[in-house]
Each structure stands twice: as C-alpha cells, then as structure tokens.
Design a protein around this motif. Structure first.
Motif, mmCIF file in Angstrom:
data_model
loop_
_atom_site.group_PDB
_atom_site.id
_atom_site.type_symbol
_atom_site.label_atom_id
_atom_site.label_comp_id
_atom_site.label_asym_id
_atom_site.label_seq_id
_atom_site.Cartn_x
_atom_site.Cartn_y
_atom_site.Cartn_z
ATOM 1 N N GLY A 43 -36.381 -83.923 -115.116
ATOM 2 C CA GLY A 43 -37.053 -85.004 -114.455
ATOM 3 C C GLY A 43 -36.734 -85.535 -113.161
ATOM 4 N N PHE A 44 -35.276 -85.792 -113.031
ATOM 5 C CA PHE A 44 -34.786 -86.331 -111.814
ATOM 6 C C PHE A 44 -34.619 -84.962 -110.932
ATOM 7 N N ASP A 45 -34.424 -83.802 -111.406
ATOM 8 C CA ASP A 45 -34.433 -82.661 -110.548
ATOM 9 C C ASP A 45 -36.028 -82.732 -109.621
ATOM 10 N N LEU A 46 -37.072 -82.793 -110.530
ATOM 11 C CA LEU A 46 -38.528 -82.676 -109.954
ATOM 12 C C LEU A 46 -38.669 -83.771 -108.909
ATOM 13 N N GLY A 47 -38.053 -84.996 -109.327
ATOM 14 C CA GLY A 47 -38.309 -86.173 -108.608
ATOM 15 C C GLY A 47 -37.487 -86.059 -107.119
ATOM 16 N N ILE A 48 -36.241 -85.330 -107.262
ATOM 17 C CA ILE A 48 -35.376 -85.134 -106.083
ATOM 18 C C ILE A 48 -35.994 -84.255 -105.225
ATOM 19 N N GLY A 99 -42.475 -77.487 -105.471
ATOM 20 C CA GLY A 99 -41.925 -76.968 -106.836
ATOM 21 C C GLY A 99 -41.626 -78.277 -107.488
ATOM 22 N N GLY A 100 -41.548 -79.521 -106.855
ATOM 23 C CA GLY A 100 -41.378 -80.575 -107.719
ATOM 24 C C GLY A 100 -42.714 -81.224 -107.953
ATOM 25 N N LEU A 101 -43.630 -81.283 -106.965
ATOM 26 C CA LEU A 101 -44.747 -81.937 -107.309
ATOM 27 C C LEU A 101 -45.744 -81.220 -107.885
ATOM 28 N N VAL A 102 -45.896 -80.086 -107.972
ATOM 29 C CA VAL A 102 -47.089 -79.255 -108.735
ATOM 30 C C VAL A 102 -46.615 -79.440 -110.194
ATOM 31 N N PRO A 103 -45.139 -79.047 -110.736
ATOM 32 C CA PRO A 103 -45.084 -79.166 -112.289
ATOM 33 C C PRO A 103 -45.378 -80.736 -112.460
ATOM 34 N N THR A 104 -44.919 -81.640 -111.782
ATOM 35 C CA THR A 104 -45.035 -83.180 -112.223
ATOM 36 C C THR A 104 -46.777 -83.465 -112.462
ATOM 37 N N LEU A 105 -47.403 -83.133 -111.564
ATOM 38 C CA LEU A 105 -48.783 -83.111 -111.591
ATOM 39 C C LEU A 105 -49.457 -82.481 -112.932
ATOM 40 N N ILE A 106 -49.128 -81.204 -113.135
ATOM 41 C CA ILE A 106 -49.758 -80.317 -114.414
ATOM 42 C C ILE A 106 -49.005 -81.097 -115.306
ATOM 43 N N LEU A 107 -47.894 -81.221 -115.826
ATOM 44 C CA LEU A 107 -47.501 -81.835 -116.749
ATOM 45 C C LEU A 107 -47.853 -83.197 -117.184
ATOM 46 N N GLY A 108 -48.288 -84.110 -116.138
ATOM 47 C CA GLY A 108 -48.891 -85.529 -116.437
ATOM 48 C C GLY A 108 -50.449 -85.027 -116.834
#
Length: 379
Positions: free
Chosen positions: A26-31, A125-134
C-alpha cells in the motif's frame, strides 16, 4: 483436523494475505501517486523512488500469493469474481505493469522529457491499481451480477451501481494509501520529500477517517444477506456443500448483522476510524515510525472490517441471493485444502523471515548524498 476447521483456516489465511498486500504494498502505491507532489527536482524524485526500490517487488508477492491461494482454495469464487470483473482485472494488471518498467527505465537516460514520462507512468502505476482494488471491494459488497443454474453453470447479468457507496469507498482507498505512502516517506527519507510528506499526512489523516465513516453510513443502504440453513438438511460445515444447497434471507440493515450479534467486533471499525488520526498526530509530532505503524494498522483494520461484515459470505450475488458464495460452500475438497495448508506451513514462515531480513538490511534513512554517491547502482 476436520473439514470445517480447514475452511475457517483458509478464510483467515486469504484474509491475512490480502491484509499483508495492502499494508506492505500500500505504501508503494501511495508513494507512486505522491511522486510529483513531494519532490522539487529530479534528485528528490530519485530519492522517493529509491526509498522503496529494494522492497517493492517483495511487497507485491502477497498479491500473487493471494490470487494463487484463491484459485486453489476457493475455485468457484475465483471463477465468478474474475469473470464478472474481467475488464477491471485486465486494467489492474496493465497498471501494475507500469511499475517495474517505470522503475527500471526511468534512469536509463538523463533526458528530462524521458524521465518526466516515466514519472507519469509510475504515478499511473500507483493510481490505477488503487482505483481498481478499491472499486473491487465496493462492488463485492454490493454483490456481483452472477447466478448458478441447476447444473452449477455460471450466468452473468448487469451491474447495479450504488454510486454513493462506490465513490466513498474509492475516496477512502485513495486517501488511505496516500496517507500510508506519506507516512512511509516521512520515516524513510530526509529533506524536502520528508517535510512535504509530513504536511500531507497531517492533512490526509482526518480526510481518511471522514471518507471511511461516510462509506460506513452508505453501507446500511446496501442489500445484506444472512444464511438461513442449508436446504432441508441440518447445517453440517464438514459436509461437501454446493452453492444452491442453502437458504439466504435479506437484511434490512445492510451488512451490519455480525456487528449487531457480536458488539465486541465494533472495535475493528473503530480502530479503522481512529488509526488514521493517530497517524496524523504522530506525523505532526515528527514521529515517522509511529505514523507508519498507525497508517498500516488503519489499512489492516479497514480491510478486516469488510471481511467481518461479509462473514461467512465471500462473494455475494446481486442476481440471486442463494447463488452467493460462502466459505462453507465454495471451498475445494478436504484433501486439497489439507495439502495446501501443509505447503503454507513451510513457505509462509520463509516468506515472512525473508521479508523481515530485507527490511532489516535496508533500515535507516535515505538522503540525497546517498543517491549521488551510488547513482550508478540505484534507480
């Protein structure tokens, strides 16, 4: 060990793998999403990227392990979920593909335009997976549009979106991982990225709690289910049960029944609401490690609150309540679960030990001087 116990163990193991992925990756995606916000120049951006350079690949292993375990332990869930969410899953993979190429190719050339475009790829690469998983979490709790016929063949229908719920879940996911990434940067790096991350963490903390509470308010409007027995036979969790051998009744108060039946469980969402505030206060006090621990606890508590609300359901159906999959009727055979459990008992401690060793080796703060000194070795 009986069949019912194995089913419960695998429910807990899969939840553990998903929590480990959200907390560790999660912090990888946030960073990645914060990259252009916390950096003032290229040296700062390299500092931010290399803060997770040694660990991001290992963190992503939890997602692969969870998907593999889902396929083997709950094949019906895997089939129904990945078919109904086929397009989002493809987009998720494309988003995840941007991360390794972004890390590896960004510093190959010193051209500013080249690096700017790879920076954008890393942000995506951080935003798209976060949106899809959410969105996936939100859609699962709404119920996916699938049903089984008498031959246990899957059929699919159209989604019925509850936009208030979905948008609040997406806002929670994005703000939470941004907070988690900012907390990690404050604990790991120095200079401008650390100062900007501290300020962002202080601002994001109350926003995360607000979005989470808003999602909880919308949760009551979702159709919830409760088991009412398995056909005409008494419920036997040790039996091999198919999805259509159960009864399901709707609930007027959404997915809150488990919390109403066991009030002590309210501690989990309460922790999920308070932990981001603790992270923000720790950031304000310049306690980076405490801020990171609190944001990680928030990730774990929020995901666990979803699992508790759904239990024993794993994948609700919006087309046919009886077709909804639970941990009792979607599991693999006893032998499959037992063999896999033996493998997990061997591999999981190795993975945990290796992860702990890696983080011990790379402990300590990272600064611009280190980036300049080892420029040829780092991203």
């Amino acid at each position: 060990m009986d069949y019912a116990t194995l089913k419960l163990i695998w429910w807990a193991l899969l939840l553990f793998m998903m929590v480990a992925f959200i907390v560790m990756d999660g912090f990888d995606l946030g960073i990645a999403m914060l990259l252009p916000v916390v950096s003032k120049d290229d040296a700062d951006r390299r500092l931010v990227i290399n803060s997770v350079g040694p660990v991001w690949e290992g963190n992503q292993v939890w997602l692969i392990a969870g998907a593999g375990a889902l396929f083997a332990a709950w094949p019906l869930v895997y089939a129904a979920a990945f078919s109904a969410l086929y397009i989002p899953m493809v987009v998720l993979l494309l988003g995840l593909f941007l991360r390794p190429v972004g890390f590896d190719y960004r510093s190959k050339l010193a051209d500013p335009l080249w690096r700017r475009w790879w920076d954008r790829a890393l942000v995506a690469g951080g935003l798209v997976p976060t949106l899809i998983l959410g969105a996936a979490i939100g859609l699962v709790m709404e119920g996916l549009p699938f049903r089984f016929d008498e031959g246990l063949r899957l059929h699919y229908g159209a989604f019925n979106f509850h936009w208030g719920w979905l948008l609040s879940v997406l806002a929670t996911a994005i703000s939470l991982l941004l907070l988690h990434g900012a907390s990690f940067l404050q604990a790991k790096v120095t200079g401008t990225p650390a100062l900007r991350s501290r300020g962002l963490a202080i601002l994001l903390a109350p926003l995360v709690t607000l979005c989470y509470l808003l999602a909880g308010w919308h949760l009551v409007d979702l159709p919830g289910y409760q088991l009412s027995g398995f056909g005409a036979q008494p419920f036997d969790p040790n039996a091999a049960i198919t999805p259509l051998m159960k009864g399901v009744i709707p609930l007027s108060h959404g997915w809150l029944q488990n919390y109403l039946d066991y009030p002590l469980l309210w501690l989990v969402p309460i922790i999920g609401a308070l932990a981001p505030l603790v992270s923000g206060i720790a950031a304000w006090l310049e306690r980076g490690r405490l801020a990171l621990l609190a944001s990680g606890l928030a990730c774990a508590a929020m995901l666990c609150s979803v699992a508790i609300a759904l239990f024993p359901f794993v994948l609700p159906s919006s087309l046919d309540a009886v077709s909804s999959l639970t941990l009792w009727d979607s599991s693999s055979s006893y032998k499959t679960l037992a063999i896999m459990f033996g493998i997990v008992l061997v591999l999981l401690p190795i993975n945990l030990g290796y992860t702990g060793w890696v983080y011990r080796v790379v402990r300590g703060k990272l600064d611009r001087a280190r980036i300049k000194r080892d420029s040829h070795q780092l991203y």
